[in-house]
Design a protein around this motif. Structure first.
Motif, PDB file in Angstrom:
ATOM      1  N   TYR A  21       0.832  -1.217   0.000  1.00  0.00           N
ATOM      2  CA  TYR A  21       0.000   0.000   0.000  1.00  0.00           C
ATOM      3  C   TYR A  21       0.859   1.257   0.000  1.00  0.00           C
ATOM      4  N   SER A  22       1.853   1.305   0.872  1.00  0.00           N
ATOM      5  CA  SER A  22       2.712   2.496   0.908  1.00  0.00           C
ATOM      6  C   SER A  22       3.860   2.398  -0.096  1.00  0.00           C
ATOM      7  N   GLY A  23       4.258   1.175  -0.412  1.00  0.00           N
ATOM      8  CA  GLY A  23       5.436   1.015  -1.266  1.00  0.00           C
ATOM      9  C   GLY A  23       6.724   1.410  -0.579  1.00  0.00           C
ATOM     10  N   TYR A  24       6.679   1.515   0.747  1.00  0.00           N
ATOM     11  CA  TYR A  24       7.854   1.939   1.535  1.00  0.00           C
ATOM     12  C   TYR A  24       8.273   0.760   2.410  1.00  0.00           C
ATOM     13  N   SER A  25       9.460   0.253   2.207  1.00  0.00           N
ATOM     14  CA  SER A  25       9.882  -0.946   2.938  1.00  0.00           C
ATOM     15  C   SER A  25      10.913  -0.588   4.001  1.00  0.00           C
ATOM     16  N   VAL A  26      10.772  -1.254   5.147  1.00  0.00           N
ATOM     17  CA  VAL A  26      11.635  -0.989   6.306  1.00  0.00           C
ATOM     18  C   VAL A  26      12.139  -2.314   6.854  1.00  0.00           C
ATOM     19  N   GLY A  27      13.398  -2.299   7.290  1.00  0.00           N
ATOM     20  CA  GLY A  27      13.963  -3.458   7.987  1.00  0.00           C
ATOM     21  C   GLY A  27      14.613  -3.003   9.273  1.00  0.00           C
ATOM     22  N   CYS A  41      10.398  -6.678   9.727  1.00  0.00           N
ATOM     23  CA  CYS A  41      10.058  -5.845   8.574  1.00  0.00           C
ATOM     24  C   CYS A  41       8.670  -5.263   8.815  1.00  0.00           C
ATOM     25  N   ASN A  42       8.331  -4.236   8.039  1.00  0.00           N
ATOM     26  CA  ASN A  42       6.960  -3.735   8.155  1.00  0.00           C
ATOM     27  C   ASN A  42       6.003  -4.677   7.434  1.00  0.00           C
ATOM     28  N   ILE A  43       4.825  -4.813   8.032  1.00  0.00           N
ATOM     29  CA  ILE A  43       3.807  -5.726   7.501  1.00  0.00           C
ATOM     30  C   ILE A  43       2.493  -4.948   7.443  1.00  0.00           C
ATOM     31  N   GLU A  44       2.084  -4.622   6.217  1.00  0.00           N
ATOM     32  CA  GLU A  44       0.890  -3.795   6.050  1.00  0.00           C
ATOM     33  C   GLU A  44      -0.369  -4.647   5.913  1.00  0.00           C
ATOM     34  N   ASN A  45      -1.501  -3.947   5.887  1.00  0.00           N
ATOM     35  CA  ASN A  45      -2.779  -4.642   5.874  1.00  0.00           C
ATOM     36  C   ASN A  45      -3.771  -3.844   5.043  1.00  0.00           C
ATOM     37  N   PRO A  50      -4.135  -2.147  11.033  1.00  0.00           N
ATOM     38  CA  PRO A  50      -3.343  -3.233  11.628  1.00  0.00           C
ATOM     39  C   PRO A  50      -1.881  -3.256  11.198  1.00  0.00           C
ATOM     40  N   THR A  51      -1.490  -2.387  10.304  1.00  0.00           N
ATOM     41  CA  THR A  51      -0.081  -2.350   9.861  1.00  0.00           C
ATOM     42  C   THR A  51       0.861  -2.258  11.055  1.00  0.00           C
ATOM     43  N   VAL A  52       1.933  -3.029  10.981  1.00  0.00           N
ATOM     44  CA  VAL A  52       2.935  -2.968  12.053  1.00  0.00           C
ATOM     45  C   VAL A  52       4.280  -2.595  11.448  1.00  0.00           C
ATOM     46  N   CYS A  53       5.006  -1.767  12.186  1.00  0.00           N
ATOM     47  CA  CYS A  53       6.314  -1.304  11.732  1.00  0.00           C
ATOM     48  C   CYS A  53       7.373  -2.393  11.922  1.00  0.00           C
ATOM     49  N   ALA A  54       8.469  -2.223  11.190  1.00  0.00           N
ATOM     50  CA  ALA A  54       9.579  -3.175  11.276  1.00  0.00           C
ATOM     51  C   ALA A  54      10.153  -3.260  12.691  1.00  0.00           C
ATOM     52  N   GLU A  55      10.286  -2.113  13.338  1.00  0.00           N
ATOM     53  CA  GLU A  55      10.901  -2.093  14.674  1.00  0.00           C
ATOM     54  C   GLU A  55      10.057  -2.876  15.677  1.00  0.00           C
ATOM     55  N   ARG A  56       8.737  -2.650  15.613  1.00  0.00           N
ATOM     56  CA  ARG A  56       7.875  -3.372  16.561  1.00  0.00           C
ATOM     57  C   ARG A  56       7.826  -4.858  16.241  1.00  0.00           C
ATOM     58  N   ALA A  87      15.723   6.043   7.901  1.00  0.00           N
ATOM     59  CA  ALA A  87      14.389   5.622   8.334  1.00  0.00           C
ATOM     60  C   ALA A  87      14.303   5.736   9.851  1.00  0.00           C
ATOM     61  N   PRO A  88      14.159   6.954  10.349  1.00  0.00           N
ATOM     62  CA  PRO A  88      14.055   7.118  11.799  1.00  0.00           C
ATOM     63  C   PRO A  88      12.774   6.480  12.312  1.00  0.00           C
ATOM     64  N   PRO A  89      12.810   5.892  13.512  1.00  0.00           N
ATOM     65  CA  PRO A  89      11.619   5.192  14.029  1.00  0.00           C
ATOM     66  C   PRO A  89      10.472   6.151  14.316  1.00  0.00           C
ATOM     67  N   CYS A  90       9.262   5.697  14.031  1.00  0.00           N
ATOM     68  CA  CYS A  90       8.075   6.517  14.308  1.00  0.00           C
ATOM     69  C   CYS A  90       7.880   6.648  15.820  1.00  0.00           C
ATOM     70  N   GLY A  91       6.987   7.540  16.193  1.00  0.00           N
ATOM     71  CA  GLY A  91       6.761   7.804  17.613  1.00  0.00           C
ATOM     72  C   GLY A  91       6.283   6.588  18.376  1.00  0.00           C
ATOM     73  N   VAL A  92       5.423   5.800  17.740  1.00  0.00           N
ATOM     74  CA  VAL A  92       4.909   4.608  18.433  1.00  0.00           C
ATOM     75  C   VAL A  92       6.047   3.624  18.692  1.00  0.00           C
ATOM     76  N   CYS A  93       6.912   3.453  17.724  1.00  0.00           N
ATOM     77  CA  CYS A  93       8.034   2.525  17.916  1.00  0.00           C
ATOM     78  C   CYS A  93       9.011   3.051  18.963  1.00  0.00           C
ATOM     79  N   ARG A  94       9.219   4.356  19.011  1.00  0.00           N
ATOM     80  CA  ARG A  94      10.077   4.914  20.071  1.00  0.00           C
ATOM     81  C   ARG A  94       9.479   4.585  21.437  1.00  0.00           C
TER      82      ARG A  94
HETATM   83  N1  THU Z   1       7.212   2.148   9.035  1.00  0.00           N
HETATM   84  C1  THU Z   1       8.050   1.347   9.751  1.00  0.00           C
HETATM   85  O1  THU Z   1       8.163   0.143   9.493  1.00  0.00           O
HETATM   86  N2  THU Z   1       8.753   1.909  10.774  1.00  0.00           N
HETATM   87  C2  THU Z   1       8.669   3.215  11.141  1.00  0.00           C
HETATM   88  O2  THU Z   1       9.229   3.596  12.171  1.00  0.00           O
HETATM   89  C3  THU Z   1       7.936   4.159  10.312  1.00  0.00           C
HETATM   90  C4  THU Z   1       7.039   3.561   9.279  1.00  0.00           C
HETATM   91  C5  THU Z   1       6.412   1.552   7.967  1.00  0.00           C
HETATM   92  C6  THU Z   1       4.947   1.493   8.267  1.00  0.00           C
HETATM   93  C7  THU Z   1       4.347   1.467   6.874  1.00  0.00           C
HETATM   94  O3  THU Z   1       4.284   0.134   6.423  1.00  0.00           O
HETATM   95  C8  THU Z   1       5.347   2.211   6.024  1.00  0.00           C
HETATM   96  O4  THU Z   1       6.542   2.293   6.791  1.00  0.00           O
HETATM   97  C9  THU Z   1       4.920   3.617   5.632  1.00  0.00           C
HETATM   98  O5  THU Z   1       4.552   4.347   6.743  1.00  0.00           O
END
Ligand code: THU
Length: 136
Positions: A21-27, A41-45, A50-56, A87-94
């Motif tokens: 969906y976002s086309g943005y991949s994170v590891g 890795c990030n896992i979208e939905n 329900p999308t979860v970030c790579a860090e979480r 790819a700095p971590p989002c607030g929720v992951c921090r």
């Molecule tokens: N994403 C992460 O995996 N980690 C972050 O800290 C920021 C965002 C993912 C979530 C979503 O799948 C995509 O990047 C775009 O927001």
């Protein structure tokens, strides 16, 4: 484990991202005090929320395997198909990292193509954590 080695683990994890969906991949690669590494890795939905970030993903894998003590996390990301980038971590992951880690946790990022280390304390100053509930 060097920063570059941990970044290599994060890079490998990024190839497994599910991000249609976002086309943005994170590891992410999380280094435990016992030397083990947990990747995520990030896992979208299709329902988005329900999308979860790579860090979480990495933190939850580690904690669910009995590991709660970490010294560093490496994170790489970018539009799918592009080189690993900043790819700095989002607030929720921090906040999730703050549940288990000291402010001294090293956060290793790629910045302008080069590895750069910061800390959780720098990324989340005065964070609310487990000690806060005890009045500290
Ligand atoms: N994403 C992460 O995996 N980690 C972050 O800290 C920021 C965002 C993912 C979530 C979503 O799948 C995509 O990047 C775009 O927001």
């Amino acid at each position: 484990m060097t920063d570059l080695e941990l970044l290599t683990h994060a890079s490998a994890a990024r190839t497994l991202a599910y991000a249609p969906y976002s086309g943005y991949s994170v590891g992410a690669a999380l280094l435990c005090t016992n030397g083990e590494v947990y990747t995520g890795c990030n896992i979208e939905n299709a329902s988005y929320t329900p999308t979860v970030c790579a860090e979480r993903t990495a933190v939850f894998k580690a904690v669910s395997q009995g590991n709660q003590c970490f010294t560093a996390i490496a994170i790489v990301g970018g539009p799918a198909g592009t080189p690993d980038g900043y790819a700095p971590p989002c607030g929720v992951c921090r906040q999730v990292l703050n549940e288990f880690c000291d402010p001294s946790l090293r956060v290793i990022l790629i910045d302008k193509g080069e590895p750069r280390a910061t800390t959780l304390g720098q990324l989340l100053p005065e964070g609310f954590g487990p000690r806060s509930l005890k009045g500290d």
